[in-house]
Design an enzyme around this catalytic site. Sequence first.
Site, PDB file in Angstrom:
ATOM      1  N   THR A 253       3.379 -13.421  10.629  1.00  0.00           N
ATOM      2  CA  THR A 253       3.996 -13.627  11.653  1.00  0.00           C
ATOM      3  C   THR A 253       4.309 -14.512  12.307  1.00  0.00           C
ATOM      4  OG1 THR A 253       2.347 -13.156  12.838  1.00  0.00           O
ATOM      5  CG2 THR A 253       3.486 -11.287  12.020  1.00  0.00           C
TER       6      THR A 253
ATOM      7  N   LYS B 136      31.973  29.805   3.390  1.00  0.00           N
ATOM      8  CA  LYS B 136      32.593  28.496   3.331  1.00  0.00           C
ATOM      9  C   LYS B 136      33.754  28.013   4.008  1.00  0.00           C
ATOM     10  CE  LYS B 136      33.950  26.104   1.109  1.00  0.00           C
ATOM     11  NZ  LYS B 136      35.397  25.798   0.017  1.00  0.00           N
TER      12      LYS B 136
ATOM     13  N   ALA C 171      37.305  50.292  -3.004  1.00  0.00           N
ATOM     14  CA  ALA C 171      36.204  49.682  -3.433  1.00  0.00           C
ATOM     15  C   ALA C 171      36.341  49.532  -4.985  1.00  0.00           C
ATOM     16  CB  ALA C 171      34.812  50.166  -3.345  1.00  0.00           C
TER      17      ALA C 171
ATOM     18  N   ASN D  57      38.165  31.665  -4.288  1.00  0.00           N
ATOM     19  CA  ASN D  57      39.080  31.090  -3.732  1.00  0.00           C
ATOM     20  C   ASN D  57      39.465  29.212  -4.711  1.00  0.00           C
ATOM     21  OD1 ASN D  57      36.875  30.319  -3.375  1.00  0.00           O
ATOM     22  ND2 ASN D  57      37.120  28.806  -2.366  1.00  0.00           N
TER      23      ASN D  57
ATOM     24  N   ARG E 248       0.806  -1.267  -0.197  1.00  0.00           N
ATOM     25  CA  ARG E 248       0.027  -0.251   0.383  1.00  0.00           C
ATOM     26  C   ARG E 248       0.635   1.450  -0.278  1.00  0.00           C
ATOM     27  NH1 ARG E 248      -3.385  -1.631   4.829  1.00  0.00           N
ATOM     28  NH2 ARG E 248      -2.230  -3.166   4.894  1.00  0.00           N
TER      29      ARG E 248
ATOM     30  N   ASP F 256       8.217  -1.676  11.170  1.00  0.00           N
ATOM     31  CA  ASP F 256       7.113  -0.264  10.633  1.00  0.00           C
ATOM     32  C   ASP F 256       6.284   0.290  11.965  1.00  0.00           C
ATOM     33  OD1 ASP F 256       5.539  -2.945  10.956  1.00  0.00           O
ATOM     34  OD2 ASP F 256       4.283  -2.902   9.429  1.00  0.00           O
TER      35      ASP F 256
ATOM     36  N   TYR G 297      30.526  36.507  -0.335  1.00  0.00           N
ATOM     37  CA  TYR G 297      31.345  35.199  -0.672  1.00  0.00           C
ATOM     38  C   TYR G 297      32.164  34.965  -0.063  1.00  0.00           C
ATOM     39  CZ  TYR G 297      32.999  30.589  -1.801  1.00  0.00           C
ATOM     40  OH  TYR G 297      33.834  29.278  -1.462  1.00  0.00           O
TER      41      TYR G 297
ATOM     42  N   ALA H 204      29.900  45.269   0.942  1.00  0.00           N
ATOM     43  CA  ALA H 204      29.287  44.558   0.253  1.00  0.00           C
ATOM     44  C   ALA H 204      29.682  43.739  -0.771  1.00  0.00           C
ATOM     45  CB  ALA H 204      28.083  45.399  -0.042  1.00  0.00           C
TER      46      ALA H 204
ATOM     47  N   ASN I  28      36.141  44.175   8.315  1.00  0.00           N
ATOM     48  CA  ASN I  28      34.656  44.796   7.717  1.00  0.00           C
ATOM     49  C   ASN I  28      34.677  44.266   6.614  1.00  0.00           C
ATOM     50  OD1 ASN I  28      31.730  46.534   7.797  1.00  0.00           O
ATOM     51  ND2 ASN I  28      33.134  46.940   7.073  1.00  0.00           N
TER      52      ASN I  28
HETATM   53  C1  UD1 Z   1      -0.652  -8.657  12.973  1.00  0.00           C
HETATM   54  C2  UD1 Z   1      -1.009  -8.862  14.448  1.00  0.00           C
HETATM   55  C3  UD1 Z   1      -2.636  -8.669  14.087  1.00  0.00           C
HETATM   56  C4  UD1 Z   1      -2.903  -6.778  14.851  1.00  0.00           C
HETATM   57  C5  UD1 Z   1      -1.533  -6.118  14.208  1.00  0.00           C
HETATM   58  C6  UD1 Z   1      -1.022  -4.492  14.530  1.00  0.00           C
HETATM   59  C7  UD1 Z   1      -1.124 -11.879  13.027  1.00  0.00           C
HETATM   60  C8  UD1 Z   1      -0.933 -12.713  13.081  1.00  0.00           C
HETATM   61  N1  UD1 Z   1      -1.866 -10.314  13.622  1.00  0.00           N
HETATM   62  O1  UD1 Z   1      -1.767  -8.043  11.743  1.00  0.00           O
HETATM   63  O2  UD1 Z   1      -3.117  -9.304  15.507  1.00  0.00           O
HETATM   64  O3  UD1 Z   1      -3.194  -6.476  15.757  1.00  0.00           O
HETATM   65  O4  UD1 Z   1      -0.636  -6.591  13.777  1.00  0.00           O
HETATM   66  O5  UD1 Z   1      -0.338  -4.241  13.226  1.00  0.00           O
HETATM   67  O6  UD1 Z   1       0.213 -11.547  14.214  1.00  0.00           O
HETATM   68  N2  UD1 Z   1       5.420  -9.651   8.239  1.00  0.00           N
HETATM   69  C9  UD1 Z   1       6.421 -10.522   7.845  1.00  0.00           C
HETATM   70  N3  UD1 Z   1       6.743 -11.571   7.391  1.00  0.00           N
HETATM   71  C10 UD1 Z   1       5.403 -12.230   6.882  1.00  0.00           C
HETATM   72  C11 UD1 Z   1       4.533 -12.057   7.720  1.00  0.00           C
HETATM   73  C12 UD1 Z   1       5.110 -10.332   8.275  1.00  0.00           C
HETATM   74  O7  UD1 Z   1       8.063 -10.169   8.486  1.00  0.00           O
HETATM   75  O8  UD1 Z   1       5.302 -13.386   6.251  1.00  0.00           O
HETATM   76  C13 UD1 Z   1       5.725  -8.716   8.960  1.00  0.00           C
HETATM   77  C14 UD1 Z   1       4.921  -7.092   8.314  1.00  0.00           C
HETATM   78  O9  UD1 Z   1       6.152  -7.329   7.206  1.00  0.00           O
HETATM   79  C15 UD1 Z   1       4.498  -6.317   9.320  1.00  0.00           C
HETATM   80  C16 UD1 Z   1       4.530  -6.742  10.193  1.00  0.00           C
HETATM   81  O10 UD1 Z   1       4.965  -8.571  10.143  1.00  0.00           O
HETATM   82  O11 UD1 Z   1       5.646  -5.551   9.399  1.00  0.00           O
HETATM   83  C17 UD1 Z   1       2.551  -7.382  10.785  1.00  0.00           C
HETATM   84  O12 UD1 Z   1       2.256  -8.114   9.136  1.00  0.00           O
HETATM   85  P1  UD1 Z   1       1.286  -7.691   8.935  1.00  0.00           P
HETATM   86  O13 UD1 Z   1       0.098  -8.630   8.282  1.00  0.00           O
HETATM   87  O14 UD1 Z   1       0.503  -6.499   8.568  1.00  0.00           O
HETATM   88  O15 UD1 Z   1       0.005  -8.186   9.980  1.00  0.00           O
HETATM   89  P2  UD1 Z   1      -0.971  -7.678  10.042  1.00  0.00           P
HETATM   90  O16 UD1 Z   1      -2.601  -8.655   9.299  1.00  0.00           O
HETATM   91  O17 UD1 Z   1      -1.623  -6.463  10.538  1.00  0.00           O
HETATM   92 CA    CA Z   2      -0.018  -4.073   9.819  1.00  0.00          CA
END
Ligand code: UD1
Ligand code: CA
Length: 452
Positions: free
Chosen positions: A79, A348, A420, A383, A15, A101, A363, A377, A374
């Site tokens: 995750t 500089k 001058a 340089n 996104r 993030d 400059y 202007a 002094n």
């Molecule tokens: C996740 C949580 C959710 C929580 C929300 C908060 C899980 C299953 N869900 O959901 O409960 O409310 O965050 O924002 O954990 N990432 C990886 N590898 C992966 C998947 C994700 O590194 O395979 C990283 C993503 O880059 C991101 C973070 O993990 O930074 C969260 O992943 P995302 O898919 O956004 O989880 P949500 O669906 O938002």
């Molecule tokens: Ca998320």
Amino acid sequence: MSLDIVILAAGQGTRMRSALPKVLHPIAGQPMLAHVLQTARSLKPSSIQVVVGHGADLVREQLAADDVSFVVQKEQLGTGHAVAQAIPHLKAQNTLVLYGDVPLIESATLESMLKHLTADSMTLLTVNLVNPAGYGRIVRNSTGVVQAIVEHKDATPDQLKICEGNTGILAAPREQLIDWLGRLSNSNAQGEYYLTDIIAMAVADGLCVATETATDAMDVQGANDRQQLSELERHYQQRAARRLMAQGVTLLDPARFDVRGEVSVGRDVLIDVNVILEGRVEIADNVSIGPNCVIKDSILRAGAVIKANSHLEGADVGEGADCGPFARLRPGTVLAARAHVGNFVELKNTRLGEAAKAGHLTYLGDSDIGARTNIGAGTITCNYDGANKFKTVMGDDVFIGSNSSLVAPLSLGDGATTGAGSTITTDVPAQALAVGRGRQRILENWARPKKL
Ligand code: UD1
Ligand code: CA
């Protein structure tokens, strides 16, 4: 308590609509992931493991550090799967999971959360939300004890009414965590290995699931698109502004003030609107900064005055010195105490001595200028000959007439004067006058040309 920190940063960030991996998008001029790393370091962990995937090489290149290890997650399977990639590197008693993030999480919040951690408990950070759409919901029993986290897409209509959301940030004892991760399945609405499924496993194993609740939802907000990125930027800036005001700075409008780096301030500092401070900026007592100034990697000593629309980089502005409006101080500029730089003046790699003045349209490069000298202007230090840079040295109490070209290398002794409009090409002894220009002639009764 020993702690490994795992930072999830493998996601693509679709996104964002960007070629840049999501965690490299900046807040206050630094990649989001850099903010998380800084916070992680403040907890003094045994190790920091960053799980990378999309744009892994670029992320590693930008954030490589001795105390950071990178683990690649080839496919983003959820995750839970992401955390599992770090298992071989986890050595400490406990593991804390953060997100690349979610940049504005504060160490104090994490410390409060980690206090709940024991050998037979895990802990997670929750947030109370007005609109919890998209978040995993914290499911508690009738006595308020956490039972599970249910993802939005898997939740029942009743569970969707829960306003306590999962921030994603949690910590657990390593051994149990590894066991739970090994038992995750992906039979859910998204076909992912959810980290959040470990909560129900912890409950089933008889562990206590303690929670800490974020006091400000913005502190735990993730950035999924540019709109959220901008909201986080504003939140960061509000925090920075509040911190500076608490230290004795007057900000004429905290909403029109940006810090992109580290700032130290004295007392009774006044900062007008639209000022940007970048890199390392030291501001002493009673400094005043006018509107629309950009100040990077600079030191402003007590009582210095920076007037409107000035641009400073790598400058050291002495006590009671002033510059601007529309001054440009480039790297290596030193203004000694009470020196004065006026409008449309560029310096500089130049030291302007105590109470010396360069008031207008000038400059000065690669120069060392004595006290009370002094500069008229329109003075230019020549340089650079196209290949090499040369130095101009002036003593104390020198007077440079307006519109002088000073061809370096050049030195002018104490009390020297230039007429001058001069082009000065040879050294000027102390107390001497140098005039280097065509002598003025008068032709009486001059007949102007007539139109043919
Ligand atoms: C996740 C949580 C959710 C929580 C929300 C908060 C899980 C299953 N869900 O959901 O409960 O409310 O965050 O924002 O954990 N990432 C990886 N590898 C992966 C998947 C994700 O590194 O395979 C990283 C993503 O880059 C991101 C973070 O993990 O930074 C969260 O992943 P995302 O898919 O956004 O989880 P949500 O669906 O938002
Ligand atoms: Ca998320």
